[in-house]
Design an enzyme around this catalytic site. Structure first.
Site, PDB file in Angstrom:
ATOM      1  N   ARG A   1       0.825  -1.204   0.000  1.00 39.23           N
ATOM      2  CA  ARG A   1       0.000   0.000   0.000  1.00 39.23           C
ATOM      3  C   ARG A   1       0.866   1.263   0.000  1.00 39.23           C
ATOM      4  O   ARG A   1       2.090   1.166   0.080  1.00 39.23           O
ATOM      5  CB  ARG A   1      -0.938  -0.042   1.203  1.00 39.23           C
TER       6      ARG A   1
ATOM      7  N   HIS B   1       5.046 -14.552   5.470  1.00 34.71           N
ATOM      8  CA  HIS B   1       3.676 -15.043   5.370  1.00 34.71           C
ATOM      9  C   HIS B   1       2.771 -14.475   6.447  1.00 34.71           C
ATOM     10  O   HIS B   1       3.177 -14.284   7.589  1.00 34.71           O
ATOM     11  CB  HIS B   1       3.593 -16.584   5.439  1.00 34.71           C
TER      12      HIS B   1
ATOM     13  N   TYR C   1       1.006  -8.288   8.992  1.00 32.74           N
ATOM     14  CA  TYR C   1       0.701  -6.899   8.684  1.00 32.74           C
ATOM     15  C   TYR C   1       1.797  -6.018   9.273  1.00 32.74           C
ATOM     16  O   TYR C   1       2.129  -6.128  10.460  1.00 32.74           O
ATOM     17  CB  TYR C   1      -0.649  -6.483   9.259  1.00 32.74           C
TER      18      TYR C   1
ATOM     19  N   ASN D   1      13.654 -10.684  10.813  1.00 30.44           N
ATOM     20  CA  ASN D   1      12.770 -11.788  10.441  1.00 30.44           C
ATOM     21  C   ASN D   1      11.443 -11.593  11.159  1.00 30.44           C
ATOM     22  O   ASN D   1      11.380 -11.640  12.390  1.00 30.44           O
ATOM     23  CB  ASN D   1      13.383 -13.135  10.822  1.00 30.44           C
TER      24      ASN D   1
ATOM     25  N   ALA E   1       5.223 -15.311  10.959  1.00 35.64           N
ATOM     26  CA  ALA E   1       3.867 -15.482  10.441  1.00 35.64           C
ATOM     27  C   ALA E   1       2.831 -15.111  11.495  1.00 35.64           C
ATOM     28  O   ALA E   1       2.976 -15.431  12.669  1.00 35.64           O
ATOM     29  CB  ALA E   1       3.658 -16.930  10.004  1.00 35.64           C
TER      30      ALA E   1
ATOM     31  N   ASN F   1      -1.094  -0.331  14.922  1.00 35.67           N
ATOM     32  CA  ASN F   1      -0.605   1.040  14.742  1.00 35.67           C
ATOM     33  C   ASN F   1      -1.666   2.110  14.989  1.00 35.67           C
ATOM     34  O   ASN F   1      -1.334   3.292  15.062  1.00 35.67           O
ATOM     35  CB  ASN F   1      -0.055   1.206  13.325  1.00 35.67           C
TER      36      ASN F   1
ATOM     37  N   SER G   1       6.217 -15.960  15.685  1.00 31.83           N
ATOM     38  CA  SER G   1       4.887 -16.047  15.077  1.00 31.83           C
ATOM     39  C   SER G   1       3.806 -15.541  16.022  1.00 31.83           C
ATOM     40  O   SER G   1       3.923 -15.629  17.242  1.00 31.83           O
ATOM     41  CB  SER G   1       4.584 -17.505  14.700  1.00 31.83           C
TER      42      SER G   1
ATOM     43  N   GLY H   1       7.233 -16.195  20.237  1.00 32.38           N
ATOM     44  CA  GLY H   1       5.949 -16.414  19.586  1.00 32.38           C
ATOM     45  C   GLY H   1       4.778 -16.187  20.528  1.00 32.38           C
ATOM     46  O   GLY H   1       4.802 -16.563  21.689  1.00 32.38           O
TER      47      GLY H   1
END
Length: 267
Positions: free
Chosen positions: A86, A116, A119, A130, A133, A139, A158, A176
């Site tokens: 975007r 993967h 956002y 890194n 997922a 935000n 993750s 995670g």
């Protein structure tokens, strides 16, 4: 420039191409788009208002729309399949943005990866980050947008929730399932993970317990940061309505309860 099938090429704006560019079928170009030497655009992509540097590969079904703040894709970057860039997305060299990843008003430095289901919005990611997922940057607080800054060589596990504004120092690791709510120094570890345990005491650190807003029956353990960030305490929690097992404000704790407060600290 090589078009896989000129009959299935749709140009609705201005397109500049370097040498050895390859464009597969059913691609749509809108606004102003620049493709550097050796760029490959796979099938069924929509690209608008973007600058894509030499050697980059755009995998199938990727949607790029820079709007008034053109998207930039760096040298030898990889985007998609099924990715969305975007306005304000700036990808450095060798960045990887994989399937079902959305980038908005964010900069990813050289070698950063979000491969993967993620956002990244209103954020700056350092080199070789890194980004795991299922992780997102929270935000927007309902009124204002806030920034997330992630230093070089940080590992985000993750299913992490980074509640902006936050600043994660270089070399840090977020385990995670964590909920990150404060700044942390370089090379530190922070984690909140699910477990079937229960908080039975108030921790004497001056910090109220923090946990996700869980429903009845949900449980886990949380990491609490002491005042000034000097120590980290790990406690378990369970919630059913109000926090269970806490003494009333100002009430004296029993010897047994005081003993249970002696939890190990982490540097």
């Amino acid at each position: 420039v090589r078009l896989a099938d000129p009959a299935r090429f749709d140009l609705r704006g201005e397109l500049q191409c370097g040498q050895d560019v390859e464009i597969d079928v059913n691609c749509i170009f809108e606004g102003r788009v620049a493709l550097g030497d050796g760029v490959k655009v796979s099938a069924n992509c929509v690209i608008a208002n973007a600058r894509i540097a030499a050697g980059a590969v755009i995998h199938p079904f990727t949607h790029i729309d820079g709007g008034e703040d053109p998207v930039e894709v760096g040298v030898d970057a990889r985007v998609g399949p099924f990715a969305r860039l975007r306005p304000g997305a700036k990808l450095g060299p060798q960045v990887h943005v994989g399937n079902f990843v959305e980038i908005k008003n964010a900069t990813l430095a050289q070698g950063a990866k979000a491969n993967h289901l993620a956002y990244v919005g209103d954020a700056t990611l350092g080199e070789r980050v890194n980004y795991g997922a299922g992780s997102i940057t929270a935000n927007f607080d309902g009124v204002n947008k806030h920034q997330t800054v992630i230093g070089d060589d940080v590992h985000i596990g993750s299913n992490c929730l980074l509640i902006a504004p936050v600043n994660i120092g270089a070399g840090g690791t977020v385990g995670g399932g964590s909920v990150w709510v404060t700044a942390r120094a370089a090379n530190t570890l922070f984690r909140i993970s699910p477990k079937s345990l229960e908080i039975r005491e108030r921790i004497e650190t001056g910090v109220e317990p923090f946990a996700p807003d869980v429903s009845d029956g949900a449980a886990g353990w949380v990491t609490l940061i002491a005042p000034g960030g000097a120590a980290v305490q790990r406690v378990s929690f369970s919630r059913s309505g109000p926090w269970r097992g806490f003494p009333a404000a100002g009430a004296a704790a029993s010897p047994r309860r005081r003993a249970r407060r002696q939890l190990p600290t982490r540097p």
